[in-house]
Scaffold this active site. Structure first.
Site, mmCIF file in Angstrom:
data_model
loop_
_atom_site.group_PDB
_atom_site.id
_atom_site.type_symbol
_atom_site.label_atom_id
_atom_site.label_comp_id
_atom_site.label_asym_id
_atom_site.label_seq_id
_atom_site.Cartn_x
_atom_site.Cartn_y
_atom_site.Cartn_z
ATOM 1 N N PHE A 86 2.845 8.178 -1.071
ATOM 2 C CA PHE A 86 2.272 6.851 -0.813
ATOM 3 C C PHE A 86 0.793 6.787 -1.189
ATOM 4 O O PHE A 86 0.164 7.749 -1.437
ATOM 5 C CB PHE A 86 2.458 6.454 0.646
ATOM 6 C CG PHE A 86 3.895 6.437 1.053
ATOM 7 C CD1 PHE A 86 4.857 5.897 0.198
ATOM 8 C CD2 PHE A 86 4.308 6.976 2.236
ATOM 9 C CE1 PHE A 86 6.192 5.899 0.557
ATOM 10 C CE2 PHE A 86 5.641 6.975 2.599
ATOM 11 C CZ PHE A 86 6.575 6.449 1.758
ATOM 12 N N TYR A 100 4.962 11.348 2.978
ATOM 13 C CA TYR A 100 3.800 10.482 2.768
ATOM 14 C C TYR A 100 2.931 10.916 1.582
ATOM 15 O O TYR A 100 1.977 10.249 1.253
ATOM 16 C CB TYR A 100 2.977 10.366 4.062
ATOM 17 C CG TYR A 100 3.223 9.040 4.729
ATOM 18 C CD1 TYR A 100 4.462 8.757 5.294
ATOM 19 C CD2 TYR A 100 2.261 8.043 4.750
ATOM 20 C CE1 TYR A 100 4.716 7.534 5.874
ATOM 21 C CE2 TYR A 100 2.507 6.816 5.331
ATOM 22 C CZ TYR A 100 3.732 6.565 5.888
ATOM 23 O OH TYR A 100 3.985 5.336 6.446
ATOM 24 N N TRP A 153 0.839 -1.208 0.000
ATOM 25 C CA TRP A 153 0.000 0.000 0.000
ATOM 26 C C TRP A 153 0.876 1.262 0.000
ATOM 27 O O TRP A 153 0.543 2.274 -0.598
ATOM 28 C CB TRP A 153 -0.906 -0.002 1.242
ATOM 29 C CG TRP A 153 -1.718 1.257 1.384
ATOM 30 C CD1 TRP A 153 -2.911 1.527 0.790
ATOM 31 C CD2 TRP A 153 -1.389 2.424 2.159
ATOM 32 N NE1 TRP A 153 -3.344 2.783 1.149
ATOM 33 C CE2 TRP A 153 -2.429 3.356 1.991
ATOM 34 C CE3 TRP A 153 -0.313 2.758 2.985
ATOM 35 C CZ2 TRP A 153 -2.434 4.590 2.606
ATOM 36 C CZ3 TRP A 153 -0.308 3.993 3.603
ATOM 37 C CH2 TRP A 153 -1.361 4.895 3.410
ATOM 38 N N HIS A 154 2.025 1.163 0.682
ATOM 39 C CA HIS A 154 2.893 2.330 0.775
ATOM 40 C C HIS A 154 3.537 2.679 -0.556
ATOM 41 O O HIS A 154 3.905 3.831 -0.790
ATOM 42 C CB HIS A 154 3.986 2.100 1.827
ATOM 43 C CG HIS A 154 3.495 2.302 3.218
ATOM 44 N ND1 HIS A 154 2.915 1.285 3.938
ATOM 45 C CD2 HIS A 154 3.467 3.407 4.006
ATOM 46 C CE1 HIS A 154 2.566 1.762 5.127
ATOM 47 N NE2 HIS A 154 2.883 3.042 5.191
ATOM 48 N N GLY A 155 3.721 1.696 -1.396
ATOM 49 C CA GLY A 155 4.339 2.023 -2.686
ATOM 50 C C GLY A 155 4.510 0.778 -3.521
ATOM 51 O O GLY A 155 4.611 -0.340 -3.003
#
Lengths: 610, 464
Positions: free
Chosen positions: B464, B461, B321-323
């Site tokens: 992301f 963030y 999900w973060h990247g």
């Protein structure tokens, strides 16, 4: 459910309610915060700071960026933000104090800068050349320099390049301890120019006895008075024939606050009181006397024999005046600030268009400008294109059409605005010895690009018929593709014709007899052959070889051994043209040709005379 | 638009607050939505369309579920539609480039031609608002939340600019009541302003200072052991101050207009186990993953093995999900590994027998190593950095200390004091003290000055 933030006084939250004292303070701070924000907004809206007008290339870049702004990619919003920030009076009044404090006390500078020793500042992106294009930059500078020299020679000017070492190299001892600045890059540029036979002045040698403080200004990107003065002296020593003392000139030196342009990068504008606190350096500002001479110099004297052309180092400082005093003669001061490599040359060529060029051009350029050449920077290429287009009076002759192979576009106009010379077609030493005469006809304005491995030159032509002459400057491998393309897609109303020309007198070429040598080789010039400064050698063959290697050895008049070497894979043309400029009008001692098939002949052709 | 940009602080925010407080109460949610669209579309107006699509689809899905319920149908089809649209948007905009790159890598290794592909630009904050709208539909379906009473409230919820682009992830049910009716008071606004100011100081004075060494270290070819640790620690502090700083600013802005958002950080670096760390770090995401992924997968209700599998899957997807990169997947796997190991040892710290400070220190070291995966540009870079940290592949050094400034030393001293010595911003705000408020205000003024002197650094963030 996620735990929500607790706030004193909220029904389900605050474990502790605010006491009356705390409440008062919190409300006072809320009011103060609002005043800070609204006060800034009001001040900046009602009394915005005046716009700082950029000049030269900066102004052109800004104009270009403005034209390209659009709301769909963030560029328009970003432009507004920059504009708002730039016009903020509060920011411009208060931020410098903080910035100066942080710089002086915490030795902290914005990311664009490097804080060196003793308060020295450096521009970060000039400390190391870009790794990806470093070697290409060195190579192309040699070839570009040679092309400029050839072209100016055709205009009657001998040029001396003055490559000014980068601040991080010239004053390396002032960098933070342990930081490297790649001095080999600067030396490489000088070497590359030398190997191509380009005349230059070694600034490093001229500055040997000048301390760092004399070479560059501590908080500026430019040289200091001592460095300028030493260089002017060195010019007089190198060219005693230019020293005439025909005019009585002297300098009146006055102490002044040293320029500190780098403080701008830390949001400390030059007229802000914080500059005095952070800088405080004193510099010498020389004034040329008698005053009338300076006025005469700036008005473009008709009889000028020496021109000092250069960047902001020349424009914003007194280099031209110092040279005038050292030579004892009037010089043309041709410095242009904020231009990329070649920009001031283009301006100079424009100024002297239709007139006699000065016999000696001293061309100063800071070596960091070579970064742009290596990276194929649009603005640098545009400047070079302007210079070469502005000096088309120099004569050239077409290459024999039958030797150019099937891709000869002379007298073959093509609609659509695209002409391509595929790999193996234009075979040369890649330093402007081959040139393209480009004729266009169009009903509307057309924009063109010359694309090769060494250049992306760009020019705009109005409606009607036009002609430009552009040199072919290529990086390795030699003989790669060259294209002339309409920059704005297809140009349906434009027609373009391109002729490949050489600035040498092929009709009066002298054949160098070649004898077989080894298995597939040929050797010529068994006796040394004297050459002129910009002579060329052409090698012609009749077969279709896979690869041709040409090596020409020789010596300069000073006895320095030099060589010109080129390799062409799968050549299509039946001729290659190699410049002999590196021999500086010395002698050829050997010509070696490997891999050529059929009847192979070598010719020595002199530069075209006026 | 960046919360620390000139245009936000001096143009957008005053204009928004003026419009908000001058407008009749019934219009205020529309004002929030309208300004939020300007905020979001500032750089790329076309991306607002995506948000509108997400808003319309999920609002309709919520209504559809209610309609189905009345007809004694489950409404599952609307949950599926919501999942498809939100995850579809996310998949295309966030993961398509990664997918094609991976596919091309495989094709190239097999000697086949590569697929030609024009890279897709990632809309800022899409990961956050798609999760929010998805949670709304799921909550309505589960009966955990009432459907939005009006489109105005729902549009306001989805677009709300303070937390739109980098969280905290606010669930509809957390703010449903506040959307309808919320209290405004000077005290609330004063606390909100202070929390906003504290967040800004964290970001501008600490995170951006740590970024210098972190960027230099992670961009270097060869690092000494000391340099590697300084770079990794710098990033550890940078990401905390950057992200918690943004969360504070979002929470503060929320309070300025009467909203109470969820707490997102609770001193994560004082944790004595990775399990505890995940209760304290990006709380809104970890609780989201727990409620909408781990639990639906079966949680710990289907035996030990399934529990571990579910845990691993949740953390892997959390990483992704973060990247869209293998480094984020590795980071998720790394976190999952330690969570499983701790669960195997009875949900206790792996260092249970040691004194509390040693448990904290060792857990912190594990977290630092985890951030190396998170920050590195490639798996190779991550392993090189870790190798340098343990002395296995350390080199001559990258000269990380050549430009080390007193400001960085100050940040290195201040960071542990703030992390381990101080209460969190939300704890301070719950029981504010005069000295805290005055220090925060002073730091806010310094941050403004600091912002003015150089270019803005985007929040981590945002990517992301």
């Amino acid at each position: 459910m996620d735990e929500l933030i607790h706030v004193p006084g909220e029904e389900d939250g605050g474990p502790v309610a605010m006491g009356p004292g705390v409440r008062k303070i919190s409300l006072a701070l809320l009011l103060l915060g609002a005043l800070v924000i609204l006060g800034t907004t009001a001040m900046d809206t009602l009394f915005p700071a005046p716009v700082v007008k950029p000049i030269g290339q900066e102004a052109r870049d800004l104009m270009q960026a403005k034209l390209q702004q659009n709301p769909w990619d963030g560029s328009l919003a970003s432009g507004w933000e920059t504009h708002l920030k730039a016009r903020s009076r509060v920011r411009r009044s208060l931020a410098p104090f903080w910035s100066a404090f942080v710089m002086k006390v915490l030795n902290t500078v914005p990311a664009d800068l490097v804080a060196g020793q003793d308060g020295w500042l450096f521009l970060r992106d000039r400390i190391q050349p870009p790794a990806a294009t470093r070697d290409r930059g060195i190579r192309l500078m040699g070839q570009t320099g040679a092309a400029i020299q050839r072209r100016l020679a055709r205009m009657g000017s001998a040029v001396t390049f003055i490559p000014v070492p980068r601040k991080a190299v010239a004053c390396a001892e002032k960098l933070p301890r342990g930081m490297k600045s790649d001095p080999e890059y600067d030396a490489g540029i000088v070497q590359a120019l030398r190997e191509r036979g380009v005349t230059l002045l070694d600034v490093t040698r001229a500055w040997e006895d000048v301390p760092a403080e004399g070479r560059y200004l501590r908080r500026d990107t430019h040289w200091a008075f001592g460095g300028e003065k030493a260089l002017a002296r060195s010019i007089a020593e190198t060219y005693p024939e230019l020293v005439t003392h025909e005019t009585k000139l002297w300098l009146q030196e006055a102490p002044t606050a040293a320029p500190a342009l780098l403080l701008d990068f830390a949001a400390i504008q030059r007229d802000h009181p914080a500059v005095d606190w952070i800088n405080g350096d004193v510099s010498i500002r020389p004034y040329l006397r008698p005053r009338e001479v300076l006025k005469r110099m700036k008005k473009l004297p008709t009889d000028v024999d020496v021109a000092v052309v250069g960047s902001s180092f020349t424009r914003n400082f007194a280099f031209a005046e110092l040279v005038a005093v050292a030579l004892g003669r009037v010089v043309y001061p041709g410095g242009i600030a904020g231009t990329p490599f070649g920009g001031s040359l283009a301006y100079f060529a424009g100024k002297f268009s239709g007139r006699r060029f000065p016999s000696r051009v001293l061309y100063e350029f800071p070596i960091h400008q070579a970064f742009q050449i290596g990276a194929g920077s649009h603005s640098a290429q545009q400047s070079l294109a302007a210079f070469f287009t502005g000096t088309t009076e120099a004569g050239t002759l077409p290459l024999p059409v039958d030797l150019l192979g099937p891709f000869t576009f002379a007298e073959k106009p093509r609609r659509g605005g695209k002409v391509l010379f595929p790999e193996g077609t234009l075979l040369s030493s890649g330093d402007g010895v081959l040139q393209l005469r480009i004729k266009t006809w169009g009903d509307d304005s057309t924009e063109w690009q010359l694309r090769s491995t060494g250049a992306l030159q760009y020019w705009v032509l109005g409606p009607g018929e036009h002609e430009v002459l552009l040199p072919v400057i290529q990086s390795l491998p030699d003989g790669s593709e060259v294209g002339i393309v309409a920059a704005q897609g297809a140009a349906p109303t434009a027609t373009v014709t391109v002729t490949v020309e050489v600035d040498a007198d092929l009709e009066h070429a002298v054949e160098i007899p070649l004898e077989p040598s080894g298995d597939h080789g040929l050797q010529g010039a068994s006796e040394a052959v004297s050459v002129g400064l910009h002579d060329v050698v052409t090698i012609q063959w009749t077969g279709s070889p896979e690869e041709i290697d040409v090596l020409i050895r020789g010596v300069t008049p000073d006895g320095v051994e030099r060589e010109v070497r080129a390799t062409f894979r799968e050549p299509v043309s039946k001729i290659c043209v190699l410049s002999l400029t590196p021999f500086e009008a010395g002698e050829i001692t050997a010509v070696e040709v490997q891999g050529a098939i059929g009847e192979v002949r070598a010719f020595l052709a002199p530069q075209l005379s006026d | 638009m960046l919360l620390t940009s000139y245009v936000f602080l001096y143009v957008f925010l005053p204009a928004f607050l003026a419009a908000y407080y001058l407008a009749p109460r019934a219009w205020r949610s529309w004002i929030i939505a309208l300004f939020s669209y300007v905020f979001y579309g500032w750089w790329r107006p076309d991306f607002v369309l995506l948000m509108w699509v997400s808003t319309l689809v999920d609002y309709s899905c919520g209504k559809g579920i209610v309609r189905d319920r009345r007809r004694e149908r489950s409404g599952k089809r609307f949950v599926l539609l919501s999942c498809l649209s939100n995850l579809g948007l996310l998949a295309y905009f966030k993961y398509a480039n990664f997918g094609v790159e991976t596919l091309n890598g495989i094709l190239a290794s097999m000697g086949h031609d590569q697929v030609s592909w024009t890279a897709v630009v990632l809309p800022v904050g899409i990961s956050f608002y798609t999760f929010q709208t998805l949670s709304y539909t799921v909550d309505v379906y589960r009966g955990d939340a009432e459907p939005a009473s009006s489109f105005r409230d729902f549009a306001c919820y989805v677009s709300m600019f303070p937390q739109l682009v980098a969280g905290p992830i606010v669930r509809y049910r957390s703010v449903a009541e506040q959307l309808r009716t919320r209290t405004h008071s000077l005290e609330k606004a004063a606390i909100g302003a202070l929390i906003f100011q504290a967040g800004m100081a964290k970001k501008v004075l600490l995170a951006d200072t740590f970024a210098i060494a972190a960027d230099a270290g992670f961009g270097a070819d060869s690092l000494s052991v000391l340099e590697a640790w300084v770079a990794a620690l710098s990033y550890t502090f940078q990401i905390y101050f950057d992200f918690s700083g943004y969360s504070d600013m979002a929470i503060g802005l929320g309070l300025l207009i009467g909203f109470r958002f969820p707490v997102n950080f609770n001193r994560p670096y004082i944790s004595r186990s990775i399990t505890e760390f995940w209760r304290r770090w990006h709380i809104s995401l970890s609780s989201f993953l727990r409620d909408y992924l781990y639990v639906p997968l079966g949680g710990n209700r289907k035996g030990a093995v399934r529990t571990y599998v579910n845990l691993a899957l949740t953390m892997l997807l959390g990483g992704l999900w973060h990247g869209a990169a293998w480094t984020f997947i590795a980071w998720g796997a790394y976190q999952g590994f330690w969570l499983i190991l701790e669960r195997l040892s009875g949900k206790r710290s792996l260092f249970g027998g040691l004194p509390a400070f040693a448990q904290n220190l060792l857990t912190f070291v594990l977290v630092v190593f985890g951030w190396v995966f998170f920050r590195a540009d490639s798996m190779g870079d991550a392993f090189r950095m870790m190798g340098a940290m343990v002395g296995a592949s350390s080199g001559a050094g990258a000269g990380l200390f050549i430009e080390w400034t007193p400001m960085q030393t100050l940040a290195m001293i201040a960071a542990p004091i703030v992390v381990w010595g101080f209460r969190t911003t939300q704890e301070q705000a719950a029981a504010p003290r005069a000295w805290w408020m005055m220090v925060v205000f002073l730091l806010f003024l310094v941050s403004l000055m600091h912002l003015h002197r150089a270019a803005n650094v985007p929040f981590l963030y945002f990517q992301f």
